[in-house]
Design a protein around this motif. Structure first.
Motif, short mmCIF file in Angstrom:
data_model
loop_
_atom_site.label_atom_id
_atom_site.label_comp_id
_atom_site.label_asym_id
_atom_site.label_seq_id
_atom_site.Cartn_x
_atom_site.Cartn_y
_atom_site.Cartn_z
N GLN A 134 -6.09 7.88 9.34
CA GLN A 134 -5.88 8.03 8.62
C GLN A 134 -6.03 7.02 8.52
O GLN A 134 -4.28 7.55 8.84
N LEU A 156 -4.15 2.10 1.31
CA LEU A 156 -2.89 1.82 1.60
C LEU A 156 -1.98 0.64 0.67
O LEU A 156 -1.26 0.28 1.60
N ALA A 177 2.60 -1.32 5.88
CA ALA A 177 2.66 0.44 5.40
C ALA A 177 2.17 0.85 6.61
O ALA A 177 2.61 2.06 7.01
N GLY A 178 0.83 0.67 7.28
CA GLY A 178 0.38 1.45 8.12
C GLY A 178 1.12 1.54 9.31
O GLY A 178 1.42 2.49 9.94
N ALA A 232 4.37 3.55 8.91
CA ALA A 232 4.25 5.13 8.75
C ALA A 232 3.49 5.81 9.94
O ALA A 232 4.01 6.82 10.46
N SER A 250 -2.10 1.50 14.09
CA SER A 250 -1.88 2.40 12.79
C SER A 250 -2.10 1.12 11.97
O SER A 250 -2.66 0.98 10.64
N VAL A 275 -5.03 0.75 9.00
CA VAL A 275 -4.66 0.58 7.48
C VAL A 275 -5.24 -0.89 7.09
O VAL A 275 -5.69 -0.99 5.57
N PHE A 306 2.79 10.82 7.00
CA PHE A 306 2.47 9.65 7.15
C PHE A 306 2.00 9.08 5.85
O PHE A 306 2.35 8.01 5.16
N LEU A 334 3.62 6.09 3.84
CA LEU A 334 2.61 4.97 3.49
C LEU A 334 2.60 4.63 1.95
O LEU A 334 2.78 3.39 1.61
N THR A 387 6.22 2.94 1.17
CA THR A 387 6.18 1.69 1.71
C THR A 387 5.37 0.64 0.68
O THR A 387 5.98 -0.27 0.36
N LYS A 388 4.25 0.96 0.39
CA LYS A 388 3.33 0.12 -0.39
C LYS A 388 3.89 -0.11 -1.78
O LYS A 388 4.05 -1.09 -2.35
#
Length: 329
Positions: free
Chosen positions: A3, A5, A62-63, A66, A113, A117, A302, A306, A309-310
């Motif tokens: 994955q 963002l 964010a990453g 998630a 993660s 991201v 995810f 993500l 959160t962003k």
């Protein structure tokens, strides 16, 4: 996956698209360059001096968020998948301890993660500035592979420890790390690294490219920004398709990682030949059901978490800017 963002379009999936800047809109009417901005994930309109650092910072937060949510929710399915792939012949699957190794795994998933991201987002934006609009998919594929390569340095040791615990070889993450180092050396923590890269780099690149392109196409058709459920469905579709395609690579990676000192396989090619000779072609699809289910649901959660959160980070930043402007006046 991969994955991986910001604001409405966190780098991972081109999600940044949630907020198209006025600059982009005007270019659509005044210039042929518009398509480039359309695929450039919305937020690339008018970047401020420190936008790169902000993108990196928000992507990391964010990453990481998630990644932890997905791992916690879907860990039991991942455990079942691992045990199915590790089983040889007609051996039975153990259904107890499905959360075995979760704590230690989260300790690795969080930074992995975040790194993925954090690297993917700014890399994607930079490549979208360089490549013409018709090559946007190449930018997404490349950014996904680069983010995956960076995160693999953390992902692989985490995966090795997790899968050894899932198959009952160790009872705790600290014991697993200590004993692997003692018996196999540092390279033991990177067992199956080549097969991991062979599986995860294509996986990350394909999943994120699919997500970005599906999202862009849907937005063009709907002529509006996407909501959370729509982002989640697109994430699930991209994850499920990618998961099914890369299952044979995942089976080989699992076998190499859990063999320990047995050394039944001497590398990726040896592993593929042995599985084919002893178990037949069908063995390469072991665990495909749980894997597609796990990654499909995982992609949904995810990308949903993500994007949300962003968006929250973006709104928080906007409120702070308004507040600072008010004070200055």
């Amino acid at each position: 996956m991969q994955q991986i963002l910001m604001g409405p379009t966190l780098a991972l999936d081109g999600r940044r698209s949630p907020t198209t800047s006025p600059a982009c809109t005007s270019k659509l009417h005044d210039s042929v360059v518009v398509p480039q901005k359309l695929f450039a994930s919305v937020t690339m309109g008018e970047e401020k001096p420190f936008d790169f650092l902000r993108t990196l910072f928000e992507g990391v937060i964010a990453g990481g968020t998630a990644g932890v949510v997905v791992e916690t929710v879907l860990y039991p399915i991942d455990t079942i998948k691992t045990r199915l792939q590790a089983a040889r012949g007609g051996s039975k699957i153990e259904w107890k301890g499905l959360y075995s190794g979760l704590a230690g795994n989260i300790a690795g998933v969080l930074p992995a993660s975040a790194v993925f991201v954090g690297i993917y987002e700014p890399t994607k934006q930079k490549l979208l500035e360089i490549f013409p609009e018709k090559f946007s998919a190449v930018a997404h594929l490349t950014a996904g592979a680069i983010g995956g390569a960076a995160a693999s340095l953390i992902r692989v040791p985490t995966e090795v420890v997790k899968q050894r615990m899932q198959t009952g070889q160790f009872s705790s993450a600290p014991d697993a790390v200590r004993l692997i180092l003692a018996k196999e050396g540092f390279k033991g923590l990177y067992a199956g690294y080549s097969s991991f890269l062979l599986r995860d780099l294509p996986f990350d690149a394909i999943q994120f490219c699919l997500y970005e392109q599906l999202r862009i196409g849907y937005k063009i058709a709907a002529k509006r920004e996407l909501n959370d459920p729509e982002n989640a469905v697109i994430g699930a579709v991209a994850g499920a398709i990618t998961g099914a395609i890369t299952t044979p690579l995942d089976v080989m990676k699992t076998r190499l990682m859990v063999q320990g000192q047995a050394n039944q396989y001497n590398g990726l090619l040896s592993c593929a030949q042995t599985i084919l000779r002893e178990e037949g072609p069908a063995a390469f699809l072991k665990g495909v059901g749980p894997r597609v289910l796990w990654i499909g649901i995982g992609g949904s959660i995810f990308f949903g978490v993500l994007e949300r959160t962003k968006l929250l980070l973006s709104q928080r930043r906007s409120k702070r800017s308004i507040s600072e402007s008010s004070k200055e006046e």
